[in-house]
Write an enzyme that holds these catalytic residues in place. Structure first.
Site, mmCIF file in Angstrom:
data_model
loop_
_atom_site.group_PDB
_atom_site.id
_atom_site.type_symbol
_atom_site.label_atom_id
_atom_site.label_comp_id
_atom_site.label_asym_id
_atom_site.label_seq_id
_atom_site.Cartn_x
_atom_site.Cartn_y
_atom_site.Cartn_z
ATOM 1 N N CYS A 1 0.802 -1.231 0.000
ATOM 2 C CA CYS A 1 0.000 0.000 0.000
ATOM 3 C C CYS A 1 0.833 1.279 0.000
ATOM 4 C CB CYS A 1 -0.913 0.001 1.226
ATOM 5 S SG CYS A 1 -2.136 -1.309 1.158
HETATM 6 N N1 LIG Z 1 -3.006 -6.025 2.112
HETATM 7 C C1 LIG Z 1 -3.325 -4.880 2.670
HETATM 8 O O1 LIG Z 1 -2.888 -4.561 3.762
HETATM 9 C C2 LIG Z 1 -4.275 -3.911 1.992
HETATM 10 C C3 LIG Z 1 -4.814 -2.862 2.747
HETATM 11 C C4 LIG Z 1 -5.694 -1.975 2.159
HETATM 12 C C5 LIG Z 1 -5.985 -2.120 0.793
HETATM 13 N N2 LIG Z 1 -5.424 -3.133 0.052
HETATM 14 C C6 LIG Z 1 -5.789 -3.219 -1.357
HETATM 15 O O2 LIG Z 1 -6.721 -4.286 -1.524
HETATM 16 C C7 LIG Z 1 -6.507 -4.944 -2.782
HETATM 17 C C8 LIG Z 1 -6.241 -6.419 -2.556
HETATM 18 O O3 LIG Z 1 -5.054 -6.550 -1.798
HETATM 19 P P1 LIG Z 1 -4.643 -7.891 -1.063
HETATM 20 O O4 LIG Z 1 -3.504 -7.546 -0.176
HETATM 21 O O5 LIG Z 1 -5.837 -8.568 -0.498
HETATM 22 O O6 LIG Z 1 -4.103 -8.747 -2.313
HETATM 23 P P2 LIG Z 1 -3.831 -10.315 -2.348
HETATM 24 O O7 LIG Z 1 -2.836 -10.516 -3.417
HETATM 25 O O8 LIG Z 1 -3.555 -10.826 -0.967
HETATM 26 O O9 LIG Z 1 -5.237 -10.923 -2.790
HETATM 27 C C9 LIG Z 1 -5.816 -10.705 -4.029
HETATM 28 C C10 LIG Z 1 -6.502 -11.974 -4.500
HETATM 29 O O10 LIG Z 1 -7.145 -11.713 -5.746
HETATM 30 C C11 LIG Z 1 -7.036 -12.866 -6.548
HETATM 31 N N3 LIG Z 1 -7.267 -12.523 -7.942
HETATM 32 C C12 LIG Z 1 -6.407 -11.973 -8.835
HETATM 33 N N4 LIG Z 1 -7.017 -11.804 -10.026
HETATM 34 C C13 LIG Z 1 -8.282 -12.238 -9.882
HETATM 35 C C14 LIG Z 1 -9.401 -12.332 -10.759
HETATM 36 N N5 LIG Z 1 -9.324 -11.894 -12.021
HETATM 37 N N6 LIG Z 1 -10.538 -12.855 -10.283
HETATM 38 C C15 LIG Z 1 -10.616 -13.300 -9.001
HETATM 39 N N7 LIG Z 1 -9.595 -13.236 -8.126
HETATM 40 C C16 LIG Z 1 -8.442 -12.716 -8.555
HETATM 41 C C17 LIG Z 1 -5.635 -13.372 -6.243
HETATM 42 O O11 LIG Z 1 -5.508 -14.738 -6.600
HETATM 43 C C18 LIG Z 1 -5.547 -13.130 -4.737
HETATM 44 O O12 LIG Z 1 -5.964 -14.246 -3.991
HETATM 45 C C19 LIG Z 1 -5.354 -4.196 -3.445
HETATM 46 O O13 LIG Z 1 -5.870 -3.202 -4.270
HETATM 47 C C20 LIG Z 1 -4.636 -3.564 -2.272
HETATM 48 O O14 LIG Z 1 -3.932 -2.403 -2.656
HETATM 49 C C21 LIG Z 1 -4.591 -4.034 0.638
#
Ligand SMILES: NC(=O)c1ccc[n+]([C@@H]2O[C@H](COP(=O)([O-])OP(=O)(O)OC[C@H]3O[C@@H](n4cnc5c(N)ncnc54)[C@H](O)[C@@H]3O)[C@@H](O)[C@H]2O)c1
Length: 440
Positions: A280
């Site tokens: 992030c």
């Molecule tokens: N991790 C954090 O602390 C955090 C905090 C706030 C916001 N975010 C935001 O949230 C979003 C997700 O982050 P995250 O950390 O959960 O990512 P992550 O990589 O842990 O999880 C994302 C998931 O999406 C899946 N995915 C990818 N393409 C896909 C598709 N076409 N259809 C279905 N599933 C699909 C992946 O396989 C994965 O399991 C990002 O935009 C991130 O910036 C993350």
């Protein structure tokens, strides 16, 4: 079947949400998506998770969590009770009433936003789209994404947003590893494309989360997240620059910050460190600067803070090199042991971790690098393949120990005892007086 008027789709969905009978879907079951699945299920909804990774889907269906903040002991009974199930098959969308999208939004190598995950998931959803559904994007992104990029994908076949279907943006603010603030008690900002969209989005979250903050549009909601993370990134950049100044002037920056933080108004402490990490803080402000360039405004604070933060692994390298020189040891051929490689304390995530940069830099200068991390048994990222070793052995055998991530599980007294020389980039050894310690 299409229903005759706007209100009826909105009213039908509102009724289902209030009765917790809405079939809830979450797309993308990672650090953000899986905790959300659990919150909705605990609120009484039946939740279907969709992910492209078969291994994650199978793990969920076995009741096994792979996300640190979601204990399997919480997930398993929800799966057993039929409240949670996961699939790789998007055709389930035909039976869903609400869909939260939590897919990754990384940067491309060129530092442009990579929207492919959002576009791909929306194109799959659109194949099984039906009237009356509510879609909420949670992935962090640039202002305008929901309106400009997603809406056209769903507007096909004469469907009208706010009447035939509903769309919102709601930024995810989860802080992995934070026991005090988790998905349920972090206030949830939500903005819809139309007022009806906002109302339905807020209604859904109110069923499962403690505080909901509706805002006037998707763009406002998108910008909220970028303001929050840009604020953090710039303040960290400022304090990192102050740390480098203090170093040059022989002033203890940690003491300066602690004393400044006694001011009861107008100051908020941020702390220097080995560099930014995670999915992030280093990335989200770049989304904003990319978008603002299109609007003709250079995001100069962001570029500057990004540059300064990017210098920190080099600054740490210089500290290590100088500390070894003081002990008449060249860095080349020295053994350097890194304590903590995840991007922040008490979590298992190494994405964008400054430890990876530091390992690369040390290796480029000919050092032999080892590491210990109770959360990360091995590193397989950015061309680094390394297995963690026991902290006691690593500290004892190293010419220099570097505390990169200050996990609570480390035995700091033993670390000081066993090590010959320590570079502490986090002030983890605050209050410990020893000639061996070199602070940032
Ligand atoms: N991790 C954090 O602390 C955090 C905090 C706030 C916001 N975010 C935001 O949230 C979003 C997700 O982050 P995250 O950390 O959960 O990512 P992550 O990589 O842990 O999880 C994302 C998931 O999406 C899946 N995915 C990818 N393409 C896909 C598709 N076409 N259809 C279905 N599933 C699909 C992946 O396989 C994965 O399991 C990002 O935009 C991130 O910036 C993350």
């Amino acid at each position: 079947m299409m229903q005759p008027s706007t209100t009826s789709h909105a009213e039908t969905l509102a009724r289902k949400i209030e009765a917790r009978e809405a079939a809830v879907g979450v797309v993308g079951l990672g650090y953000v998506g899986l905790p959300l699945v659990v919150e909705f299920a605990q609120a009484g909804f039946t939740v279907t998770g969709i992910d492209v990774q078969r291994s994650k889907v199978d793990a969920i269906n076995r009741g096994e969590s792979y996300v640190q903040d979601v204990p399997s002991s919480v997930l398993k009974p929800l799966v057993a009770a039929g409240k949670v199930r996961a699939t790789t098959d998007f055709s389930v969308v035909a039976g869903l009433d609400t869909i939260n999208i939590c897919v990754p939004t990384p940067l491309r190598k060129t530092k442009d936003p990579d929207m492919s995950y959002i576009v791909n998931s929306c194109q799959e959803l659109a194949k099984y789209f039906h009237p009356g559904v509510l879609v909420i994007l949670e992935s962090t992104t640039y202002p305008g994404t929901t309106n400009e990029l997603m809406l056209p994908i769903f507007e096909a076949e004469g469907r009208v947003v706010g009447r035939d279907f509903f769309m919102c943006f709601s930024p995810e603010r989860v802080d992995p590893g934070n026991p005090q603030f988790q998905t349920r008690n972090i206030p949830k900002v939500v903005g819809g494309i139309t007022p009806a969209c906002t109302e339905l989005g807020a209604l859904l979250y109110r069923q499962a989360l403690e505080t909901v903050v509706p805002v006037g549009s998707t763009r406002v909601a998108e910008m909220v997240k970028l303001l929050e993370n840009t604020f953090r990134m710039i303040n960290i950049g400022l304090v990192n620059e102050i740390a480098m100044m203090c170093d040059r002037m022989g002033i203890d920056v940690w003491e300066v910050i602690d004393a400044a933080a006694t001011k009861p108004f107008g100051f908020m402490p941020f702390y220097p460190g080995p560099g930014l990490g995670g999915h992030c803080i280093p990335i989200d402000p770049i989304y904003l600067s990319w978008k603002s360039k299109q609007a003709g405004i250079e995001a100069r604070f962001i570029e500057l803070a990004s540059y300064i933060n990017g210098q920190m692994p080099h600054f740490v390298l210089d500290k290590i090199q100088n500390a070894l020189n003081e002990h008449s040891k060249p860095l080349k051929g020295s053994r350097v042991h890194i304590m903590g490689v995840s991007y922040k304390r008490d979590i298992d995530d190494v994405r964008e971790s400054p430890a990876l940069d530091i390992i690369h830099l040390l290796r480029m200068r000919g050092a032999n690098v080892s590491y210990s991390d109770p959360w990360v048994p091995k590193i397989q990222a950015d061309g680094i393949a390394l297995e963690g070793i026991e902290a006691a052995t690593g500290c004892r055998e190293a010419d220099c120990v570097v505390i990169v991530t200050d996990h609570k599980k480390f035995d700091y007294a033993a670390l000081v005892e066993a090590s010959k020389l320590i570079v502490d980039t986090r002030n983890a050894l605050k209050g410990v007086a020893s000639e061996k310690i070199v602070r940032l």
